[in-house]
Design an enzyme around this catalytic site. Sequence first.
Site, mmCIF file in Angstrom:
data_model
loop_
_atom_site.group_PDB
_atom_site.id
_atom_site.type_symbol
_atom_site.label_atom_id
_atom_site.label_comp_id
_atom_site.label_asym_id
_atom_site.label_seq_id
_atom_site.Cartn_x
_atom_site.Cartn_y
_atom_site.Cartn_z
ATOM 1 N N LYS A 76 0.922 -1.327 -0.008
ATOM 2 C CA LYS A 76 0.008 -0.091 0.148
ATOM 3 C C LYS A 76 0.800 1.230 0.030
ATOM 4 C CE LYS A 76 -3.374 -2.069 3.142
ATOM 5 N NZ LYS A 76 -3.932 -2.288 4.355
ATOM 6 N N GLY A 77 2.124 1.041 0.460
ATOM 7 C CA GLY A 77 2.941 2.218 0.707
ATOM 8 C C GLY A 77 3.078 3.387 -0.350
ATOM 9 N N GLU B 14 7.797 2.305 -6.103
ATOM 10 C CA GLU B 14 7.872 1.670 -4.525
ATOM 11 C C GLU B 14 8.027 2.997 -3.590
ATOM 12 O OE1 GLU B 14 7.335 -0.159 -2.357
ATOM 13 O OE2 GLU B 14 8.381 -2.186 -2.342
ATOM 14 N N ASP B 15 7.585 2.879 -2.374
ATOM 15 C CA ASP B 15 7.811 3.881 -1.544
ATOM 16 C C ASP B 15 9.084 3.864 -0.911
ATOM 17 O OD1 ASP B 15 7.611 1.275 -0.167
ATOM 18 O OD2 ASP B 15 6.115 1.864 1.184
ATOM 19 N N ASP C 275 14.539 -0.993 1.232
ATOM 20 C CA ASP C 275 15.274 -1.193 2.269
ATOM 21 C C ASP C 275 16.245 -2.584 1.964
ATOM 22 O OD1 ASP C 275 16.616 -1.835 4.926
ATOM 23 O OD2 ASP C 275 14.555 -2.221 5.835
ATOM 24 N N LYS D 71 17.151 3.122 1.695
ATOM 25 C CA LYS D 71 17.918 3.221 2.963
ATOM 26 C C LYS D 71 19.430 2.489 2.107
ATOM 27 C CE LYS D 71 14.454 2.395 6.045
ATOM 28 N NZ LYS D 71 13.931 1.404 7.183
ATOM 29 N N PHE E 115 13.753 3.631 10.982
ATOM 30 C CA PHE E 115 12.354 3.427 10.483
ATOM 31 C C PHE E 115 11.435 4.551 10.356
ATOM 32 C CE2 PHE E 115 7.999 1.354 10.266
ATOM 33 C CZ PHE E 115 8.296 0.466 9.637
ATOM 34 N N VAL E 116 10.982 4.806 9.186
ATOM 35 C CA VAL E 116 10.222 6.046 8.900
ATOM 36 C C VAL E 116 8.902 5.742 8.598
ATOM 37 C CG1 VAL E 116 12.316 7.406 8.367
ATOM 38 C CG2 VAL E 116 11.236 6.154 6.698
ATOM 39 N N ARG F 244 0.106 6.472 7.763
ATOM 40 C CA ARG F 244 0.120 6.908 6.249
ATOM 41 C C ARG F 244 -0.334 8.379 6.147
ATOM 42 N NH1 ARG F 244 1.192 1.901 3.809
ATOM 43 N NH2 ARG F 244 0.120 0.146 4.851
HETATM 44 P P1 IMP Z 1 12.505 -4.612 1.527
HETATM 45 O O1 IMP Z 1 12.037 -5.762 0.876
HETATM 46 O O2 IMP Z 1 13.412 -4.975 2.781
HETATM 47 O O3 IMP Z 1 13.308 -3.601 0.645
HETATM 48 O O4 IMP Z 1 11.509 -3.710 2.057
HETATM 49 C C1 IMP Z 1 10.583 -2.861 1.554
HETATM 50 C C2 IMP Z 1 9.262 -2.668 2.241
HETATM 51 O O5 IMP Z 1 9.308 -2.898 3.471
HETATM 52 C C3 IMP Z 1 8.690 -1.186 1.785
HETATM 53 O O6 IMP Z 1 7.972 -1.327 0.667
HETATM 54 C C4 IMP Z 1 7.949 -0.848 3.087
HETATM 55 O O7 IMP Z 1 6.555 -1.467 2.622
HETATM 56 C C5 IMP Z 1 8.636 -1.665 4.002
HETATM 57 N N1 IMP Z 1 9.479 -0.890 4.669
HETATM 58 C C6 IMP Z 1 10.939 -0.947 4.786
HETATM 59 N N2 IMP Z 1 11.270 0.161 5.563
HETATM 60 C C7 IMP Z 1 10.389 0.787 5.950
HETATM 61 C C8 IMP Z 1 10.264 1.860 7.013
HETATM 62 O O8 IMP Z 1 11.245 2.709 7.261
HETATM 63 N N3 IMP Z 1 9.185 2.333 7.015
HETATM 64 C C9 IMP Z 1 8.026 1.752 6.661
HETATM 65 N N4 IMP Z 1 8.042 0.661 5.788
HETATM 66 C C10 IMP Z 1 9.303 0.370 5.639
HETATM 67 MG MG MG Z 2 6.068 -1.262 0.377
#
Ligand code: IMP
Ligand code: MG
Length: 177
Positions: free
Chosen positions: A42-43, A100-101, A104, A132, A153-154, A166
Amino acid sequence: MKRASSAVLIPEADIQRRVSEMGAQISQDYAGGSLTVVGVLKGSFIFIADLIRSIDASILVDVEFMTASSYGDATVSSGELHIEQDLSAPISGKDVLLVEDIVDSGLTLGAVRDLLKSRNPRSLRIAALLEKESSRRQPVVLDYVGFHIPDLFVVGYGLDFAQHYRNLKEVRILDSE
Ligand code: IMP
Ligand code: MG
């Protein structure tokens, strides 16, 4: 118990300015063409709403959404993608911009990217509002990045903690207490 701290990481005005710049860049890159924007829910929904309105009206834009999450842990090098809701239309032969939002570990985005690639779009680029750098595990090439942020974490501007926050207009650091 966690709450959104008063620490604003990225003020609303900075987000708006940067998203406009990204839209202008995308408008240049896709000038004279069309674009299928694919959002990962949803982000990304607030970012997409602002981003597509910064894309020049001469570009034919359509928007698709996918609800997806990846499962993986530190011992697994690639995420297994779980798709809760798939796109409503084929993307074969289309110029696709995956949005993507936040990136990470890169596992979610990497898995979605590979899935979309397998459907033979004409081109595939990726935009993320936040990246990040420090905790990235899977290298994913991002074509458009809004802000590079430290490993915190944001929340806000579409990003949640336990589905909350959100609705904040700015990006804030989540505090624990
Ligand atoms: P990744 O697969 O580890 O890159 O994680 C990405 C997903 O984790 C993002 O699409 C977010 O939904 C969530 N996420 C990662 N870091 C944060 C954060 O700091 N705040 C909120 N959601 C996060
Ligand atoms: Mg996401």
